[in-house]
Write a protein that holds these residues in place. Structure first.
Motif, PDB file in Angstrom:
ATOM      1  N   ASP A  89       0.847  -1.187   0.000  1.00 44.18           N
ATOM      2  CA  ASP A  89       0.000   0.000   0.000  1.00 44.18           C
ATOM      3  C   ASP A  89       0.887   1.243   0.000  1.00 44.18           C
ATOM      4  N   GLU A  90       0.606   2.202  -0.881  1.00 39.30           N
ATOM      5  CA  GLU A  90       1.462   3.381  -1.022  1.00 39.30           C
ATOM      6  C   GLU A  90       1.571   4.188   0.272  1.00 39.30           C
ATOM      7  N   TYR A  91       0.569   4.068   1.132  1.00 42.91           N
ATOM      8  CA  TYR A  91       0.591   4.840   2.364  1.00 42.91           C
ATOM      9  C   TYR A  91       1.503   4.232   3.434  1.00 42.91           C
ATOM     10  N   VAL A  92       1.901   2.989   3.251  1.00 39.83           N
ATOM     11  CA  VAL A  92       2.727   2.332   4.253  1.00 39.83           C
ATOM     12  C   VAL A  92       4.043   3.080   4.450  1.00 39.83           C
ATOM     13  N   PHE A  93       4.627   3.561   3.362  1.00 39.48           N
ATOM     14  CA  PHE A  93       5.910   4.258   3.456  1.00 39.48           C
ATOM     15  C   PHE A  93       5.784   5.500   4.331  1.00 39.48           C
ATOM     16  N   GLU A  94       4.726   6.263   4.115  1.00 40.93           N
ATOM     17  CA  GLU A  94       4.512   7.465   4.916  1.00 40.93           C
ATOM     18  C   GLU A  94       4.152   7.097   6.344  1.00 40.93           C
ATOM     19  N   ALA A  95       3.468   5.979   6.520  1.00 41.91           N
ATOM     20  CA  ALA A  95       3.109   5.537   7.868  1.00 41.91           C
ATOM     21  C   ALA A  95       4.350   5.237   8.694  1.00 41.91           C
ATOM     22  N   ILE A  96       5.331   4.582   8.094  1.00 43.89           N
ATOM     23  CA  ILE A  96       6.569   4.273   8.807  1.00 43.89           C
ATOM     24  C   ILE A  96       7.295   5.560   9.156  1.00 43.89           C
ATOM     25  N   ARG A  97       7.335   6.500   8.230  1.00 44.00           N
ATOM     26  CA  ARG A  97       7.954   7.805   8.511  1.00 44.00           C
ATOM     27  C   ARG A  97       7.228   8.512   9.658  1.00 44.00           C
ATOM     28  N   SER A  98       5.926   8.323   9.720  1.00 46.59           N
ATOM     29  CA  SER A  98       5.124   9.026  10.722  1.00 46.59           C
ATOM     30  C   SER A  98       5.238   8.424  12.112  1.00 46.59           C
ATOM     31  N   GLY A  99       5.956   7.324  12.232  1.00 49.44           N
ATOM     32  CA  GLY A  99       6.181   6.747  13.547  1.00 49.44           C
ATOM     33  C   GLY A  99       5.470   5.441  13.821  1.00 49.44           C
ATOM     34  N   ALA A 100       4.756   4.897  12.833  1.00 44.12           N
ATOM     35  CA  ALA A 100       4.121   3.597  13.039  1.00 44.12           C
ATOM     36  C   ALA A 100       5.207   2.549  13.250  1.00 44.12           C
ATOM     37  N   SER A 101       4.910   1.570  14.088  1.00 43.07           N
ATOM     38  CA  SER A 101       5.898   0.545  14.413  1.00 43.07           C
ATOM     39  C   SER A 101       5.989  -0.542  13.353  1.00 43.07           C
ATOM     40  N   GLY A 102       5.149  -0.461  12.344  1.00 43.13           N
ATOM     41  CA  GLY A 102       5.188  -1.442  11.280  1.00 43.13           C
ATOM     42  C   GLY A 102       3.806  -1.603  10.678  1.00 43.13           C
ATOM     43  N   PHE A 103       3.628  -2.645   9.887  1.00 44.02           N
ATOM     44  CA  PHE A 103       2.319  -2.874   9.289  1.00 44.02           C
ATOM     45  C   PHE A 103       2.091  -4.353   9.056  1.00 44.02           C
ATOM     46  N   LEU A 104       0.827  -4.709   8.990  1.00 40.31           N
ATOM     47  CA  LEU A 104       0.428  -6.074   8.701  1.00 40.31           C
ATOM     48  C   LEU A 104      -0.683  -6.054   7.666  1.00 40.31           C
ATOM     49  N   VAL A 105      -0.676  -7.052   6.786  1.00 37.21           N
ATOM     50  CA  VAL A 105      -1.793  -7.188   5.862  1.00 37.21           C
ATOM     51  C   VAL A 105      -2.937  -7.845   6.633  1.00 37.21           C
ATOM     52  N   LYS A 106      -4.167  -7.501   6.275  1.00 40.97           N
ATOM     53  CA  LYS A 106      -5.321  -7.969   7.038  1.00 40.97           C
ATOM     54  C   LYS A 106      -5.518  -9.480   6.968  1.00 40.97           C
ATOM     55  N   ASP A 107      -5.017 -10.112   5.909  1.00 43.53           N
ATOM     56  CA  ASP A 107      -5.198 -11.560   5.810  1.00 43.53           C
ATOM     57  C   ASP A 107      -3.986 -12.325   6.332  1.00 43.53           C
ATOM     58  N   THR A 108      -3.195 -11.666   7.186  1.00 43.29           N
ATOM     59  CA  THR A 108      -2.046 -12.332   7.776  1.00 43.29           C
ATOM     60  C   THR A 108      -2.494 -13.513   8.629  1.00 43.29           C
ATOM     61  N   GLU A 109      -1.614 -14.480   8.816  1.00 39.57           N
ATOM     62  CA  GLU A 109      -1.956 -15.641   9.627  1.00 39.57           C
ATOM     63  C   GLU A 109      -2.178 -15.223  11.089  1.00 39.57           C
ATOM     64  N   PRO A 110      -3.123 -15.845  11.774  1.00 38.15           N
ATOM     65  CA  PRO A 110      -3.397 -15.495  13.175  1.00 38.15           C
ATOM     66  C   PRO A 110      -2.154 -15.502  14.055  1.00 38.15           C
ATOM     67  N   GLU A 111      -1.294 -16.500  13.868  1.00 34.90           N
ATOM     68  CA  GLU A 111      -0.086 -16.589  14.690  1.00 34.90           C
ATOM     69  C   GLU A 111       0.814 -15.380  14.477  1.00 34.90           C
ATOM     70  N   GLU A 112       0.868 -14.875  13.240  1.00 33.86           N
ATOM     71  CA  GLU A 112       1.713 -13.727  12.939  1.00 33.86           C
ATOM     72  C   GLU A 112       1.139 -12.451  13.550  1.00 33.86           C
ATOM     73  N   LEU A 113      -0.170 -12.332  13.568  1.00 34.41           N
ATOM     74  CA  LEU A 113      -0.791 -11.169  14.197  1.00 34.41           C
ATOM     75  C   LEU A 113      -0.466 -11.145  15.693  1.00 34.41           C
ATOM     76  N   LEU A 114      -0.588 -12.281  16.330  1.00 34.63           N
ATOM     77  CA  LEU A 114      -0.299 -12.372  17.765  1.00 34.63           C
ATOM     78  C   LEU A 114       1.181 -12.078  18.028  1.00 34.63           C
ATOM     79  N   ARG A 115       2.050 -12.617  17.191  1.00 38.29           N
ATOM     80  CA  ARG A 115       3.481 -12.369  17.352  1.00 38.29           C
ATOM     81  C   ARG A 115       3.781 -10.890  17.210  1.00 38.29           C
ATOM     82  N   ALA A 116       3.118 -10.246  16.242  1.00 37.70           N
ATOM     83  CA  ALA A 116       3.356  -8.825  15.996  1.00 37.70           C
ATOM     84  C   ALA A 116       2.934  -7.966  17.184  1.00 37.70           C
ATOM     85  N   VAL A 117       1.771  -8.270  17.752  1.00 37.23           N
ATOM     86  CA  VAL A 117       1.286  -7.510  18.905  1.00 37.23           C
ATOM     87  C   VAL A 117       2.263  -7.625  20.065  1.00 37.23           C
ATOM     88  N   ARG A 118       2.743  -8.837  20.309  1.00 32.15           N
ATOM     89  CA  ARG A 118       3.696  -9.032  21.407  1.00 32.15           C
ATOM     90  C   ARG A 118       5.042  -8.385  21.093  1.00 32.15           C
TER      91      ARG A 118
END
Length: 221
Positions: A89-118
């Motif tokens: 997504d073109e906005y991801v680059f600006e999101a990282i610059r803006s201080g977001a800690s990263g990004f995940l695609v919505k259809d990511t595997e459940p285990e990866e979402l949990l790992r990311a939150v932790r």
């Protein structure tokens, strides 16, 4: 207990994430928001540890809401992970610059979402597996010309080396293998580097690695 705020204009998406997160013994959903303005209001009210923030939302989009959060010193401990439908997504680059800690695609595997939150709570946030190096390469190609690297003067030679390896997308374990040190030593070097440079997290350290000129496009080892 890790407290999470869900910000997405699709109720079904929020419901799915909530069911998954609330089923974990160490995670709870402390609130939900359907647009960026509501998300910002609830972040200030609830002070969650992590915000899962959709990029495209009505009233105030996720990118603008993220800027408000990361610019507020009172919210410095709140980590934001952007949610997107598309990996690049073109906005991801600006999101990282803006201080977001990263990004995940919505259809990511459940285990990866949990790992990311932790992971973001530990300051080890990065990007979705499989797209990290590709995204960093694209980000680097779009980034501005490197600034004078005055900020790097405080770093030791080893810390610069570690920062460069973070910049090309290596994890702490991969850095440890590359430098023939323990994972704990690698993590310590990364942490000290972030403290010296005032980086919120690992994702911002990647940005600084490119913007300082320490790493250039094409150095994806």
């Amino acid at each position: 207990m890790i407290r999470v705020l869900l910000a997405d204009d699709q109720s079904l998406v929020r419901a799915g994430f909530k069911a998954l997160l609330d089923a974990q013994p160490d995670i709870e959903v402390g609130g939900e928001a359907a647009d960026g303005e509501e998300a910002l209001r609830k972040v200030r009210e609830l002070r969650p540890d992590v915000v899962l923030m959709d990029i495209r939302m009505p009233v105030l989009d996720g990118l603008a809401a993220t800027r408000h959060i990361t610019d507020d010193t009172d919210l410095k401990d709140v980590k934001v992970v952007m949610l997107t439908t598309f990996e690049l997504d073109e906005y991801v680059f600006e999101a990282i610059r803006s201080g977001a800690s990263g990004f995940l695609v919505k259809d990511t595997e459940p285990e990866e979402l949990l790992r990311a939150v932790r992971a973001v709570v530990e300051g080890d946030a990065l990007l979705s597996p499989g797209v990290t190096r590709r995204l960093i390469a694209e980000f680097a190609a779009r980034s501005k010309e490197p600034a004078v690297a005055d900020a790097l003067a405080e770093l030791t030679e080893r810390e610069r080396e570690v920062m460069a390896l973070v910049g090309i997308g290596l994890s702490n374990d991969e850095i440890a293998r590359r430098l023939v040190v323990s994972p704990l030593t690698a993590k310590t070097h990364v942490s000290r580097t972030m403290v010296k440079l005032g980086a919120r997290d690992r994702a911002q350290l990647v940005v600084l690695a490119y913007e300082s000129g320490l790493v250039r496009p094409g150095w994806l080892g």
